[in-house]
Scaffold this motif. Structure first.
Motif, mmCIF file in Angstrom:
data_model
loop_
_atom_site.group_PDB
_atom_site.id
_atom_site.type_symbol
_atom_site.label_atom_id
_atom_site.label_comp_id
_atom_site.label_asym_id
_atom_site.label_seq_id
_atom_site.Cartn_x
_atom_site.Cartn_y
_atom_site.Cartn_z
ATOM 1 N N ARG A 141 0.808 -1.150 -0.206
ATOM 2 C CA ARG A 141 -0.095 -0.088 0.046
ATOM 3 C C ARG A 141 0.982 1.387 0.010
ATOM 4 N NH1 ARG A 141 -2.840 -1.390 5.132
ATOM 5 N NH2 ARG A 141 -0.862 -2.185 5.399
ATOM 6 N N SER A 148 0.196 3.844 1.207
ATOM 7 C CA SER A 148 0.352 4.795 2.368
ATOM 8 C C SER A 148 1.072 4.328 3.631
ATOM 9 C CB SER A 148 -1.235 4.579 3.114
ATOM 10 O OG SER A 148 -1.394 3.195 3.436
ATOM 11 N N VAL A 149 1.820 2.951 3.262
ATOM 12 C CA VAL A 149 2.653 2.497 4.275
ATOM 13 C C VAL A 149 3.995 3.414 3.979
ATOM 14 C CG1 VAL A 149 4.296 0.557 4.715
ATOM 15 C CG2 VAL A 149 1.764 0.192 4.482
ATOM 16 N N GLU A 186 3.939 6.365 2.501
ATOM 17 C CA GLU A 186 3.816 7.658 2.872
ATOM 18 C C GLU A 186 3.999 8.116 4.536
ATOM 19 O OE1 GLU A 186 0.895 8.636 -0.906
ATOM 20 O OE2 GLU A 186 -0.045 8.440 1.139
ATOM 21 N N SER A 187 3.521 6.873 5.065
ATOM 22 C CA SER A 187 3.717 7.048 6.612
ATOM 23 C C SER A 187 5.295 7.090 6.903
ATOM 24 C CB SER A 187 2.858 6.203 7.509
ATOM 25 O OG SER A 187 2.780 4.966 7.100
ATOM 26 N N ALA A 188 6.062 6.353 6.201
ATOM 27 C CA ALA A 188 7.557 6.644 6.514
ATOM 28 C C ALA A 188 7.991 8.254 6.266
ATOM 29 C CB ALA A 188 8.263 5.709 5.743
ATOM 30 N N ARG A 189 7.422 8.498 4.895
ATOM 31 C CA ARG A 189 7.574 9.913 4.828
ATOM 32 C C ARG A 189 7.376 11.098 5.796
ATOM 33 N NH1 ARG A 189 8.263 10.821 -0.750
ATOM 34 N NH2 ARG A 189 9.164 13.135 -0.324
ATOM 35 N N ALA A 190 6.261 10.914 6.303
ATOM 36 C CA ALA A 190 5.517 11.539 7.398
ATOM 37 C C ALA A 190 6.643 11.585 8.612
ATOM 38 C CB ALA A 190 4.072 11.190 7.481
ATOM 39 N N LEU A 191 7.089 10.273 8.779
ATOM 40 C CA LEU A 191 8.099 10.092 9.940
ATOM 41 C C LEU A 191 9.479 10.676 9.715
ATOM 42 C CD1 LEU A 191 6.689 6.966 11.127
ATOM 43 C CD2 LEU A 191 6.540 9.056 12.312
ATOM 44 N N PHE A 227 1.946 15.201 0.459
ATOM 45 C CA PHE A 227 1.809 13.967 -0.545
ATOM 46 C C PHE A 227 1.246 14.497 -1.952
ATOM 47 C CE2 PHE A 227 1.694 12.339 3.695
ATOM 48 C CZ PHE A 227 2.685 11.619 3.789
ATOM 49 N N PRO A 259 7.506 15.898 2.166
ATOM 50 C CA PRO A 259 6.727 15.461 3.210
ATOM 51 C C PRO A 259 7.750 15.187 4.645
ATOM 52 C CG PRO A 259 6.105 13.812 1.631
ATOM 53 C CD PRO A 259 6.870 14.802 1.414
ATOM 54 N N GLU A 260 8.890 14.520 4.229
ATOM 55 C CA GLU A 260 9.820 14.231 5.402
ATOM 56 C C GLU A 260 10.418 15.374 5.925
ATOM 57 O OE1 GLU A 260 10.163 13.197 2.287
ATOM 58 O OE2 GLU A 260 12.078 13.641 1.541
ATOM 59 N N ILE A 293 4.979 17.056 10.195
ATOM 60 C CA ILE A 293 3.790 16.630 10.452
ATOM 61 C C ILE A 293 3.454 15.348 10.527
ATOM 62 C CG2 ILE A 293 1.323 16.907 9.365
ATOM 63 C CD1 ILE A 293 2.381 19.741 8.241
ATOM 64 N N PHE A 311 -3.210 7.168 8.638
ATOM 65 C CA PHE A 311 -3.758 6.866 7.430
ATOM 66 C C PHE A 311 -4.990 6.001 7.778
ATOM 67 C CE2 PHE A 311 0.465 7.826 6.025
ATOM 68 C CZ PHE A 311 0.209 8.671 4.801
ATOM 69 N N ALA A 323 -1.467 1.941 7.811
ATOM 70 C CA ALA A 323 -0.346 1.858 7.188
ATOM 71 C C ALA A 323 0.809 1.378 8.108
ATOM 72 C CB ALA A 323 -0.002 3.285 6.355
ATOM 73 N N PHE A 356 4.072 -0.794 9.095
ATOM 74 C CA PHE A 356 5.114 -1.473 8.300
ATOM 75 C C PHE A 356 4.895 -3.048 8.627
ATOM 76 C CE2 PHE A 356 7.156 2.576 9.388
ATOM 77 C CZ PHE A 356 6.890 3.353 8.211
ATOM 78 N N PHE A 384 10.197 3.869 14.560
ATOM 79 C CA PHE A 384 10.851 4.140 12.896
ATOM 80 C C PHE A 384 10.811 5.463 12.921
ATOM 81 C CE2 PHE A 384 10.331 4.651 8.542
ATOM 82 C CZ PHE A 384 11.048 3.397 8.105
ATOM 83 N N ARG A 400 2.975 5.604 17.032
ATOM 84 C CA ARG A 400 4.015 5.811 16.032
ATOM 85 C C ARG A 400 4.061 7.230 15.522
ATOM 86 N NH1 ARG A 400 3.852 2.807 10.242
ATOM 87 N NH2 ARG A 400 2.208 4.256 10.003
#
Lengths: 519, 362
Positions: A418, A420-421, A423-428, B80, B100-101, B105, B109, B113, B115, B126, B172
Motif C-alpha cells: 500500500r 500509505s505505508v 507515505e507514513s514513513a515519509r511523514a516520519l 503528498f 513530506p519528510e 507533520i 492513514f 499503514a 510497516f 521508526f 507511531r
C-alpha cells in the motif's frame, strides 16, 4: 516534480533505451545493402519458403498443442475425473524439457543404435522437418496453453452456461456459443506465448533441420557470413513477432467477457463421468503424458545407461554447469535491478512516460532471441568494440531479454504494497530513497525473489543468445548439449541434457508453487 | 481496549466546554491560503481556493461527502500532493514546496499503514531515528504504554486487532511529538461500538500530547464529537467553518443544514428578523429580506394530536430516547423529533407548530 520521480524516470528511460537502441544497428547493417539487393532478398524463393515454413510451424504447433491442452484443461476443471490433481501436475511438468532437449529425445528414438531399435527391435527414420519440429515444440509448449485455459475455465461463470441451457440450447451449442467465446481471451493469450516462442525458437528447429527464419539467420551468420542478409532476416523475424503481438492485442480489444450484473456467481458443478468416460479421459491423459514426459525421460535414461565412463565426463559437466551459473546468477540480479525502477514507475508514478517505459520493457521478450542477440552483436562490433564477446554483454542481454519475466512478480508485489505505508514513513521524516530501502524493498522482497528465480532458471538453459554472444571458450550446458546432438553424439550429449532437465524441473516446481498460491 | 479505570469511562472529557463558549484564540499554528488542486484536465478542480487556519493544540474536522476534496486538502498539507496554487505555512514558515519528510507533520492513514515487516515496537520507533537506540526504545515503550498496548512490543501488525493497529499507528505518529497530526478517516475501519470509544481516547491522547490535529471524515457525528471546529466542504470548497454548535444552529446553506444533522427546508418571505411562511410568522436567527429558504431542525417542531389537523403521520421510528416522525402536510413531508413519551400512531391527524427561530439559508 518530486526528485524521486525524476530519478526513477531517468533510470527507466535508460533501461528502455538500452533495450531499443541496439536495434538501430541492426537496421543500419540491413541498409548497407542497395535497393536492388534488398528487393532481391525479399523476392528470393528462399525467403518466401522461410516465411511459409515459419507460418506452417506456428499453425501446426498451435493446433497440436491446443489439441492436447484443451481436453486436459476441461477434464481437470470441469469433470470429476479421478486423481485430477495428479493430472494437473502432470500437465505442467513438460515445461521442464526445453524444446531442444525434446528434439534430442525425438531424434534419440531413431537410428540403428537408437532407443526404438535397441528396446523394441525396429528402426525408425530420423524424425526431422516440419513434423519433427512441430512435435518437439508442441510437446514442450502445450502447458502454457493449458495453464491459461484452466484459469479461464475456473473463472467462467457457470450460470451463463445454465442460462443458455434454460434458453433451450443443447450442450453442444452451449459449448460453441457460450463456453468457447469465453475461453477465447485465455486461448489467445496462450497462443501468443507459444506463437512467440515458436517464432523465436532456435534449438529445436535447428536439430530438426527445419528451415525457418531463426535457423536461417543462424546459418547466414555463422556459416555463410552474409551479415546483411542475416540482418534482413532478423528484421523480418521481428516484424512477424510484432505483427503477432499486434494482432493478438487487436483481437482482445473490444472483447468484453466479464460478468455483468451483481448476482453471486453459482458454484461449480462438475460433469460426472461414467466408468467408460473415466477410462477414455485417463486414456487421453496417459497418451499425452507418455509423449511429453515419458519420451524424454525414457530416451535420456536409455542413453545415460549406455554412458559407461561417467567419471571421466563429470569434470566437463561440472565445468559447463559452473559456466552456466556464472552467467545466470548475475543476469538474475541485473534483471531484478532493472525491473525495480520500471515497476516503481508503473505502480507509483503512472503517466504516459511510465506506460511507454513499461512497453519498452517488453521489447526484449517479444523480439525473437536470435534477432535480439544479433542486434547486440552489430551494436558491440560497431559502437562498443570493448564489449564484444564479453561476459558482461551476455549478462546484460540476458537481463534485457528476460526483464519482462522479472517485472511481472515485482510489479504485482508493488501493487499489493500500500502506498500509505510508504507515505507514513515519509511523514516520519525519511526521504524517498531511504523509504524505498527501509520500507518498500522489505515489503516486496518475495516478488523480487520470484522475479530473480524465474530469470535465473531461464538463463541457465538459454541457447540462441549464448550462441551469438558467447565469449571465447564459453561452453555452458546448453551449447555443449546442442553441439553434441547436432553432431549426432547423442550419448555424449545425454548428461548435459539430463542436467538441463533436472534444473528446469526446479523452474516447474516454482511455477507450480506460485500457481497454487494464486489459485 | 485501554485499561481506563471504570469510573472515568463515561465522564465528560476534561476539556469539554459549555455550549456556545468559544475558547480564547490560541497562537496560530497552521495557515492555509487559497489552496487549489486540479487533477485531470477538463475535470472540475478537486480543491478550489480553500483557506483555513488552525491554532496550537486545536482539533479541526474537515467534513464532507466523498469526493468533496477533503482528503486532497489533507494530503496537500501533509506534502503528498503538490497544490497548483496557494500557500501552506506552519509556524509562520512557508512549507508549500517542502517534501513530506521535511515538514514534521504527523499523518495517520485510514488503513493505518503499519510497516508489515516490522514489529510493533519497531513501528513506533521508526520515526525516532535521531535518538540513540536505548532512548528510542524507551520512548517507543512509553508511547505504547500511553495507548495501552504495553507488552505487545514483539507482535507483528497482522497479529493485532483493528483497534490495536489503530493505536499503534497513533503511537507511531505521536512518538515524534509532531505539532500537527493529520488523520484521514481514522475511525472508519473500526466497528460502530469501538468507534465511539476510540474517538474520545484519540482526542484525549492528542490533547495530552498538545498536538493540533486535522481530521478528515464524512461522519457528521464523529466530527461533532471530536473536533473543536468543523470545516464543511462541498465540491472542493469550504462552505462553512465554525464550532460544531455554531454550524448546527446556523447552517449557511441547505447542503450544510442537511449534512450536519437532519433538517427540513422551507421557503418564506423575510423582512428583517421575521419571515412569513406557511407555518405563520416566525422569528429569524439573523436578518434577511425577500424570498428565502429556511432550515428548521426536526426537534424545533412540535407535534400535537388534533383530529381536525391538516397534517398526518405517515411514518414513525422509535429510537428509545426519542422518536422520529415523518409527517405529510399537503405536498410536503416534514421530519419531526419528539420525546419518547408522546404516543402518536401512524395515520393519526396532527398539527405542526414551529417553536424556535428558523435559519435563513444562502
Amino acid at each position: 516534480m518530486p526528485r524521486a520521480r525524476v530519478i526513477f524516470s531517468a533510470l527507466g528511460l535508460a533501461i528502455g533505451g538500452l533495450m531499443v537502441l541496439p536495434l538501430i544497428w541492426l537496421v543500419m547493417r540491413a541498409f548497407q545493402a542497395d535497393l536492388a539487393t534488398v528487393i532481391d532478398m525479399f523476392t528470393r524463393p528462399r525467403t518466401l519458403q522461410l516465411l511459409g515454413n515459419t507460418f506452417a510451424l506456428v499453425v501446426c504447433t498451435l493446433v497440436l498443442a491446443t489439441a492436447m491442452a484443451l481436453p486436459l484443461a476441461w477434464l481437470v476443471s470441469r469433470t470429476d475425473l479421478k486423481y485430477r490433481r495428479v493430472v494437473n501436475i502432470l500437465a505442467v511438468i513438460p515445461l521442464a524439457t526445453p524444446g531442444y532437449v525434446m528434439a534430442y529425445a525425438l531424434i534419440g528414438l531413431s537410428g540403428n543404435f537408437g532407443f526404438m531399435n535397441q528396446v523394441f527391435g525396429f528402426t525408425i527414420p530420423r524424425l526431422q522437418g516440419l513434423w519433427g519440429a512441430t512435435l518437439a515444440l508442441a510437446l514442450y509448449t502445450f502447458p502454457y496453453i493449458y495453464l491459461n485455459l484452466r484459469a479461464a475455465f475456473s473463472g467462467l461463470d457457470q450460470s451463463l452456461e445454465e442460462a443458455a441451457r434454460a434458453l433451450g440450447a443443447t450442450p453442444r451449442e452451449v459449448f460453441f456459443r457460450v463456453t468457447l467465446p469465453h475461453l477465447m481471451p485465455a486461448l489467445m493469450a496462450g497462443w501468443l506465448v507459444v506463437g512467440l516462442y515458436v517464432i523465436g525458437d532456435f534449438g529445436a528447429v535447428a536439430l530438426m533441420r527445419y528451415e525457418v527464419f531463426s535457423y536461417a539467420i543462424y546459418l547466414q551468420y555463422s556459416a555463410m557470413f552474409d551479415r546483411v542478409y542475416a540482418a534482413w532476416l532478423a528484421l523480418m523475424l521481428i516484424a512477424i513477432a510484432l505483427s503477432v503481438v499486434w494482432w493478438e492485442s487487436r483481437l482482445r480489444e473490444g472483447a468484453h467477457f466479464a460478468r455483468t450484473g451483481s448476482g453471486a456467481g453459482t458454484g461449480r458443478r462438475r460433469l460426472s463421468l461414467s466408468l467408460p468416460g473415466q477410462f477414455i479421459g485417463w486414456g487421453f491423459v496417459v497418451v499425452v503424458v507418455l509423449a511429453s514426459i515419458g519420451l524424454p525421460v525414457a530416451v535420456l535414461s536409455f542413453w545415460m545407461v549406455r554412458l559407461d565412463d561417467l567419471p571421466t565426463v563429470l569434470p566437463a559437466l561440472v565445468r559447463a554447469f559452473s559456466q552456466s551459473l556464472s552467467v545466470a546468477v548475475p543476469s538474475a540480479l541485473m534483471a531484478a535491478a532493472m525491473a525495480l525502477p520500471v515497476a516503481v514507475l508503473a505502480v507509483r508514478y503512472p503517466s504516459r512516460l511510465s506506460t511507454f517505459i513499461n512497453r519498452l520493457a517488453f521489447v526484449g521478450y517479444a523480439v525473437p532471441a536470435l534477432a535480439f542477440a544479433l542486434a547486440f552483436v552489430f551494436f558491440s562490433l560497431n559502437a562498443a568494440r570493448f564489449l564484444y564477446q564479453t561476459q558482461f554483454l551476455l549478462v546484460t542481454v540476458y537481463a534485457l531479454s528476460f526483464l519482462a519475466l522479472a517485472l511481472g512478480p515485482i510489479r504485482s508485489a508493488l501493487y499489493q504494497a500500500r502506498p500509505s505505508v510508504e507515505e507514513s514513513a515519509r511523514a516520519l521524516g525519511y526521504g524517498p530513497f531511504s523509504v524505498f530501502a527501509k520500507v518498500t524493498l522489505p515489503t516486496i522482497r518475495p516478488g523480487v525473489v520470484a522475479g530473480m528465480v524465474l530469470v535465473f532458471v531461464i538463463a541457465m538453459k538459454e541457447l540462441p543468445i549464448a550462441f551469438l554472444l558467447a565469449p571465447t571458450g564459453f561452453r555452458p550446458l546448453s551449447i555443449t548439449m546442442f553441439s553434441r546432438t547436432s553432431e549426432g553424439m547423442l550419448m555424449e550429449a545425454a548428461p548435459y541434457a539430463a542436467a538441463i532437465m533436472a534444473f528446469s524441473a526446479l523452474f516447474v516446481g516454482f511455477v507450480l508453487r506460485h500457481d497454487k498460491k494464486a489459485g | 481496549m485501554t485499561t481506563l479505570p471504570k469510573s472515568l469511562r463515561f465522564k465528560m472529557p476534561a476539556e469539554a466546554t459549555p455550549l456556545g463558549f468559544r475558547p480564547a484564540p490560541k497562537a496560530l499554528l497552521l495557515e492555509i491560503k487559497r489552496l487549489r488542486k486540479h487533477f485531470a484536465h477538463g475535470d472540475a478542480p478537486a480543491v478550489e481556493r480553500v483557506s483555513l487556519d488552525l491554532g496550537e493544540g486545536e482539533m479541526l474536522a474537515l467534513l464532507g461527502p466523498s469526493g468533496c476534496g477533503k482528503t486532497t486538502t489533507l494530503r496537500m498539507i501533509g506534502g503528498f500532493e503538490t497544490p497548483d496554487e496557494g500557500t501552506i505555512s506552519l509556524h509562520g514558515e512557508d512549507i508549500t514546496s517542502l517534501p513530506p519528510e521535511a515538514r514534521g507533520i504527523g499523518f495517520v492513514f485510514q488503513d493505518y499503514a503499519l510497516f508489515p515487516h516490522l514489529s510493533v515496537l519497531d513501528n513506533v520507533k521508526f520515526g525516532l531515528r535521531k535518538l540513540p537506540r536505548a532512548k528510542a526504545v524507551a520512548r517507543a515503550q512509553e508511547m505504547l504504554a500511553l495507548v495501552g498496548l504495553s507488552g505487545l512490543d514483539a507482535r507483528k501488525p497482522h497479529e493485532l486487532s483493528g483497534g490495536q493497529q489503530q493505536r499503534v499507528a497513533l503511537a507511531r505518529t505521536l512518538a515524534v511529538a509532531p505539532p500537527l497530526v493529520l488523520m484521514d478517516e481514522p475511525f472508519s475501519n473500526l466497528d460502530a461500538a469501538m468507534r465511539v470509544e476510540t474517538r474520545q481516547e484519540v482526542r484525549k491522547l492528542l490533547k495530552a500530547a498538545g498536538s493540533a490535529a486535522i481530521l478528515v471524515t464524512h461522519d457528521q457525528e464523529e466530527a461533532m464529537a471530536v473536533a473543536d471546529r468543523i470545516a464543511v466542504m462541498e465540491s472542493g470548497r469550504v462552505v462553512q467553518i465554525g464550532t460544531p454548535d455554531e454550524i448546527y444552529r446556523n447552517p449557511v446553506s441547505a447542503f450544510v443544514a442537511s449534512f450536519l444533522g437532519r433538517s427540513n427546508i422551507l421557503t418564506g418571505t423575510a423582512s428583517g428578523m421575521q419571515v412569513q411562511t406557511e407555518f405563520g410568522n416566525l422569528p429569524l436567527s439573523r436578518a434577511a429580506n425577500g424570498a428565502v429558504s429556511l432550515s428548521v431542525r426536526p426537534e424545533q417542531i412540535m407535534l400535537e394530536p388534533d383530529p381536525d389537523g391538516t397534517a398526518s403521520v405517515v411514518g414513525r421510528e422509535f429510537r428509545g430516547h426519542d422518536q422520529l416522525f415523518w409527517v405529510q402536510e399537503g405536498e410536503r413531508c416534514m421530519l419531526v423529533i419528539s420525546g419518547a413519551g408522546a404516543s402518536i400512531e401512524v395515520g393519526s391527524k396532527v398539527r405542526l407548530r414551529i417553536c424556535d427561530c428558523v435559519v435563513p439559508l444562502a
